[in-house]
Write a protein that holds these residues in place. Structure first.
Motif, short mmCIF file in Angstrom:
data_model
loop_
_atom_site.label_atom_id
_atom_site.label_comp_id
_atom_site.label_asym_id
_atom_site.label_seq_id
_atom_site.Cartn_x
_atom_site.Cartn_y
_atom_site.Cartn_z
N GLU A 142 0.85 -1.19 0.00
CA GLU A 142 0.00 0.00 0.00
C GLU A 142 0.88 1.23 0.00
N PHE A 143 0.79 2.04 -1.05
CA PHE A 143 1.52 3.30 -1.09
C PHE A 143 0.90 4.25 -0.08
N GLY A 144 1.77 4.95 0.66
CA GLY A 144 1.28 5.85 1.69
C GLY A 144 0.84 5.12 2.94
N GLY A 145 1.28 3.89 3.09
CA GLY A 145 0.90 3.08 4.25
C GLY A 145 1.82 3.29 5.43
N ASN A 146 1.94 2.26 6.25
CA ASN A 146 2.71 2.36 7.48
C ASN A 146 4.15 1.90 7.29
N ASN A 147 4.99 2.31 8.22
CA ASN A 147 6.36 1.80 8.27
C ASN A 147 6.39 0.46 8.99
N ILE A 148 7.39 -0.33 8.70
CA ILE A 148 7.61 -1.61 9.37
C ILE A 148 8.54 -1.37 10.55
N ALA A 149 8.10 -1.72 11.74
CA ALA A 149 8.84 -1.36 12.95
C ALA A 149 10.15 -2.12 13.09
N SER A 150 10.17 -3.39 12.76
CA SER A 150 11.34 -4.22 13.01
C SER A 150 12.48 -3.90 12.05
N THR A 151 13.67 -4.34 12.41
CA THR A 151 14.84 -4.17 11.56
C THR A 151 14.90 -5.32 10.56
N PRO A 152 14.98 -5.04 9.28
CA PRO A 152 15.02 -6.11 8.29
C PRO A 152 16.23 -7.01 8.49
N ILE B 60 16.74 1.48 -0.44
CA ILE B 60 17.76 0.53 -0.01
C ILE B 60 19.13 1.18 -0.03
N ILE B 61 19.33 2.11 -0.95
CA ILE B 61 20.61 2.81 -1.03
C ILE B 61 20.75 3.88 0.04
N ALA B 62 19.77 4.79 0.13
CA ALA B 62 20.03 6.02 0.87
C ALA B 62 18.89 6.51 1.75
N ALA B 63 17.92 5.69 2.11
CA ALA B 63 16.85 6.15 3.01
C ALA B 63 17.42 6.57 4.35
N LYS B 64 16.92 7.69 4.87
CA LYS B 64 17.38 8.19 6.17
C LYS B 64 16.78 7.34 7.31
N PRO B 65 17.51 7.18 8.42
CA PRO B 65 16.90 6.56 9.61
C PRO B 65 15.68 7.37 10.02
N TRP B 66 14.67 6.68 10.56
CA TRP B 66 13.44 7.37 10.92
C TRP B 66 12.85 6.75 12.18
N PRO B 67 12.31 7.57 13.08
CA PRO B 67 11.72 7.02 14.31
C PRO B 67 10.62 6.01 14.01
N GLY B 68 10.59 4.94 14.75
CA GLY B 68 9.53 3.96 14.62
C GLY B 68 9.78 2.86 13.62
N THR B 69 10.95 2.86 12.97
CA THR B 69 11.28 1.79 12.04
C THR B 69 12.75 1.43 12.16
N GLY B 70 13.05 0.15 11.98
CA GLY B 70 14.43 -0.31 11.99
C GLY B 70 15.06 -0.27 10.62
#
Length: 419
Positions: free
Chosen positions: A56-66, A133-143
């Motif tokens: 789902e585009f615009g959905g939620n972040n995944i909390a755990s670390t991949p 996968i290359i350059a996404a910034k760290p963000w609160p609530g997701t690993g």
């Protein structure tokens, strides 16, 4: 192959529905089948693997670390480098920078070769996943975060599915490659290949021009690896291009990953979490997402070793990859990339990798954290299917046993004269 299309995520009952489907197939055929592959029109780009996961585009972040990030220690990795001042051209379906993890991560020079945007339109989501996968910034609530959050992304949209747009092809890919070179990109990531593995001379020339200009060109090896015979894909098979295969959690080739003597290295490509348009994250499978993992590691290395050439960067990455034997093979090339090992040896390498003793996991003297992330959608479906199958068999046994008990009781009752 058609371009990957987004799917809407529904309630948890969908997993049960898929599990029942798996159970039905298992019960009828006692075999599993690989994902279906779709054909596209002449000379259209191919992505080859249409993931069964819903998104789902615009959905939620995944909390755990991949799991692909749990295999390394990010804090130690980023103490060495973040990819600062490195520009990675993502030649794909565009990159939607409205996702908060990608906002501010775009480099100048983005362009749209099938529409009229600056490259930051992505209707399919494929390019946005690659960029994350290359350059996404760290963000609160997701690993989840990118391998090289200090790097910048040059979004080059060479294919798309808008109503008023022409489909991408090798001509628009060539234009995007030449533009990336002209605009000074350091790394060029191409997570697709040409229709029917065609080898157009204009594409070969564009790749040679990029390699001769000192650019590090990285391409996905392809997702037709379930076939019995190896076949080359383009641009991954061209000289000077780093062809990336997909590995699984066991550091083995993912079953779909294209194989052959052109494969240079492997990287995680199963259950890959990344950013999607309009915000949120999804997981997906494919060599499309193994290639940017390597691109992210290359960006870190360019940050840490700014005087090394592109050939030296990839040679060191190959020398330090995790592999079972000293020599490369046709399944994972020189092995599965080990980011920490690649950044831990500052001795200047040659421009071709040297044969060495097998590099096993943990050989970089850094112990990765235990992988604790939950199962993938496919693993969950199989687990539920097993539960359903087991419960069904148990009911059969119980019913059968009860029938025998009732029959014996009736016989005894009849023989004793009881009514």
């Amino acid at each position: 192959m058609g371009v990957l299309t987004p799917r809407t995520r529904t309630s948890g009952t969908r997993a049960l529905q898929r599990a029942v489907g798996v159970l039905t197939i298992t019960g009828m055929c006692l075999v599993t089948t690989p994902p279906a592959f779709a054909d596209s029109g002449y000379d259209n780009p191919e992505f080859h693997l249409d993931s069964s996961s819903e998104c789902e585009f615009g959905g939620n972040n995944i909390a755990s670390t991949p799991w692909s990030l749990q295999r390394i220690i990010l804090d130690q990795l980023r103490e060495k480098a973040t990819g600062k001042d490195v520009t990675v051209a993502v030649i794909d379906t565009g990159v939607d920078n409205s996702n908060k993890q990608l906002a501010g991560q775009m480099a100048p020079g983005g362009k749209d070769f099938v529409g009229s945007t600056d490259g930051t339109t992505d209707l399919e989501g494929h390019g946005t996943k690659v960029a994350g996968i290359i350059a996404a910034k760290p963000w609160p609530g997701t690993g989840f975060s990118g391998i090289a959050p200090g790097a910048k992304i040059m979004p080059l949209r060479y294919t798309g599915s808008g109503n008023k747009e022409k489909p991408g092809n090798s001509d628009t890919m060539v234009a995007a490659i030449n533009h990336a070179v002209d605009q000074g990109a350091d790394i060029i990531n191409i997570s697709s290949d040409t229709e029917d593995n065609k080898d157009p001379e204009r594409l070969r020339a564009a790749i040679k021009n990029a390699v001769d200009a000192g650019k590090l060109v990285i391409a996905a090896s392809g997702n037709d690896g379930a076939k019995t015979k190896p076949q080359k894909t383009y641009p991954a098979s061209y000289d000077g291009v780093v062809a990336v295969a997909a590995s699984d959690r066991n550091d083995e080739r993912a079953f779909f990953s294209q194989w052959g003597d052109f494969v240079d290295i492997a990287a995680p490509g199963v259950g890959m979490v990344s950013t999607v348009p309009k915000g949120g994250q999804c997981s997906d499978d494919g060599t499309s997402f193994a290639a940017p993992y390597v691109a992210g590691v290359a960006a870190l290395m360019m940050d840490r070793y700014p005087n090394w050439t592109a050939k030296q960067i990839i040679a060191r990455m190959q020398e330090t990859a995790e592999r079972p034997t000293a020599k490369p093979d046709e399944y994972v090339g020189w092995g599965v990339v080990d980011p920490l090992a690649a950044l831990s040896d500052s001795t200047e390498p040659g421009e071709t990798p040297k044969l060495a003793a097998p590099q096993q996991a943990g050989a970089s003297q850094v112990t990765p954290m235990e992988v604790t992330m939950g199962e993938t959608d496919a693993e969950r479906d199989r687990r539920i299917a097993i539960y359903v199958l087991g419960a069904g068999l148990l009911l059969v046994f119980v019913a059968g046993g009860s029938g025998i008990a009732v029959r014996d009781w009736r016989r005894k009752k009849s023989s004793s004269g009881l009514q």
